[in-house]
Design a protein around this motif. Structure first.
Motif, PDB file in Angstrom:
ATOM      1  N   GLY A   1       0.799  -1.206   0.000  1.00 51.49           N
ATOM      2  CA  GLY A   1       0.000   0.000   0.000  1.00 51.49           C
ATOM      3  C   GLY A   1       0.835   1.260   0.000  1.00 51.49           C
TER       4      GLY A   1
ATOM      5  N   GLU B   1      -7.076   6.599   1.390  1.00 56.29           N
ATOM      6  CA  GLU B   1      -6.634   5.229   1.616  1.00 56.29           C
ATOM      7  C   GLU B   1      -7.804   4.255   1.569  1.00 56.29           C
TER       8      GLU B   1
ATOM      9  N   TYR C   1      -7.184   2.605  -3.695  1.00 52.49           N
ATOM     10  CA  TYR C   1      -6.125   1.640  -4.002  1.00 52.49           C
ATOM     11  C   TYR C   1      -6.438   0.880  -5.287  1.00 52.49           C
TER      12      TYR C   1
END
Length: 466
Positions: free
Chosen positions: A185, A197, A202
């Protein structure tokens, strides 16, 4: 497990030397607000690409490690440990191997001290031959220059064999054509900056990176949140959750993930299958205290400690419980074993110390699936299952539900695959009777016995039949 055409898995990357200094800290130094650590242990082992190679070689897989080693003491230490597990193909190293020392007190790292470093030389004929003969390639880049030295050869390999690239913030960009790239990540955020986030953020990062790198797929590893598998231009990635929350030393979990996924690709798995297998293996690795587990490096001790295989399911469950192990069970018809079954069984086995399959009898399958099923008799289904490395024993039951059998086996964990929730599993309440736990693992889409039988029936129809 020799992979494609009997050719080895070749790992290319930087070996480091990892040192853990364990101790106890109960006071501060009188001259500074710094903890005083009383040392109780001092262990050294190969890290970086060396750890990935050791993990990939478990189970007897032939592994070639292409790395830069010098004539310094740290290189000699790493070389001795690795030669027992893999075949080394070396680039010359000017300087010394990097040594990373963690000071650990009470199981928690206090500080890390890095020293050393060198410059890899050009690839030798042996390095070029190793890459030319690879069945699958794993790039374990730690930004120390080994990957840069052989980049042209990696680009050529990516055009002919599956290549998995585990990137590093200070390392090289993946070559075009990688089958799978595995940033974590933090690396994905650094490459595609942003404060968001969320899983969606992602997913977008993974898709953009797949486009940027011209990679078939990108797997963004997110620790306890699982792994997002993304592809270029696709906004709906696949999330592979971790099978359970593992408590242990996470150091090296990324190497375990990459090594397992590369091994799966070498066995012919799809990226989805490889990631699913790697998620489960990484969780088991952390639960076993990660790279600090000495058995990873002591292959002789591991062989001596391995008990003779017990095939009676009830005796096996008792013996595993007696030594404090975890008994895992799963169940089903397993009529026409397919890739979805294999992936589920491999993931389930990694959760504990044995896997027992509760198999529906022929009569039970007929009641559940209808006339014409099973396609394969119970004795044959049991034999095929028992032949899998992930299955330790098989128990056949004749009822529609395995609950009576489960009360005899008393497993610690009951595993099912698919779109269930734990609350929907009738076995969950049974497991609670002795403190067991039911869990659900993701099931590989597009694989089912019903689909296979329908496809076979269509293929058998005479030409011209409406």
């Amino acid at each position: 497990m020799t992979g494609r055409g009997g050719r080895p898995l070749v790992i290319v990357g930087d070996v480091l030397l990892d040192r853990d200094v364990d101790g106890v800290s109960s006071r501060l130094a009188p001259d500074a607000p710094a903890p005083v650590v009383e040392v109780t242990g001092d262990r050294t082992r190969p890290g970086g690409a060396g750890l990935a190679a050791a993990l990939a070689a478990r189970g007897g897989r032939p592994v070639v490690l292409v790395t830069a080693l010098g004539e310094d003491p740290a290189s000699d230490t790493a070389r001795r440990a690795l030669r027992r597990l893999v075949r080394l193909t070396e680039l010359p190293l000017t300087g010394s191997l990097p040594v990373k020392t963690r000071i650990i007190a009470g199981g928690r790292p206090l500080v890390r001290v890095d020293r050393g470093g060198g410059v890899p030389g050009p690839p030798t004929d042996a390095v070029r031959a190793a890459l030319a003969q690879a069945g699958t390639v794993l790039v374990a880049d730690y930004g120390q220059g080994t990957v840069d030295a052989v980049r042209d050869h990696l680009a050529q390999a990516a055009r002919s064999v599956p290549l998995l690239w585990d990137p590093h913030p200070r390392g090289a960009q993946p070559v075009p054509g990688a089958r799978l790239v595995t940033p974590n990540g933090a690396e994905a955020r650094a490459l595609c900056p942003g404060d968001d986030e969320s899983l969606r953020a992602y997913a977008l990062r993974g898709s953009r990176l797949a486009t940027r790198w011209q990679a078939a797929a990108v797997a963004v590893t997110l620790g306890e949140r699982g792994v997002l598998l993304a592809r270029a231009g696709i906004d709906t990635p696949m999330l592979m959750p971790v099978p359970y929350r593992a408590t242990g030393d996470p150091c090296g979990a990324g190497d375990c993930f990459a090594a397992t996924a590369a091994g799966a690709l070498a066995d012919g798995a799809l990226p989805e299958e490889a990631v699913q297998r790697a998620v489960a293996e990484a969780a088991a690795f952390v639960a076993a205290d990660g790279a600090r587990n000495a058995s990873l490096w002591d292959t002789a001790a591991a062989e001596r400690a391995r008990p003779a295989r017990e095939t009676d399911p009830f005796a096996l469950a008792e013996s595993v419980r007696a030594r404090g192990g975890t008994v895992v069970a799963t169940g089903g018809c397993f009529d026409l074993l397919h890739a979805g079954h294999v992936g589920l069984l491999e993931s389930a086995r990694r959760i504990g110390d044995c896997l027992i399959v509760c198999l529906n009898s022929d009569e039970s399958v007929t009641r559940l699936k209808g006339p014409g099923r099973p396609l394969t008799l119970a004795a044959d289904r049991a034999r095929v299952l028992a032949g899998l490395g992930s299955v330790d024993a098989v128990a056949v039951f004749s009822e529609d539900s395995p609950q009576r059998l489960l009360r005899r086996l008393r497993p610690d964990v009951w595993v099912k695959g698919g779109d269930y929730s734990v609350e929907d599993l009738p076995e969950a309440e049974t497991l609670h009777e002795w403190g067991g736990q039911a869990i659900v693992l993701p099931y590989l889409d597009g694989r089912s016995t019903t689909a296979l039988t329908r496809r076979a029936a269509r293929a058998a129809e005479p030409e011209g039949r409406p």
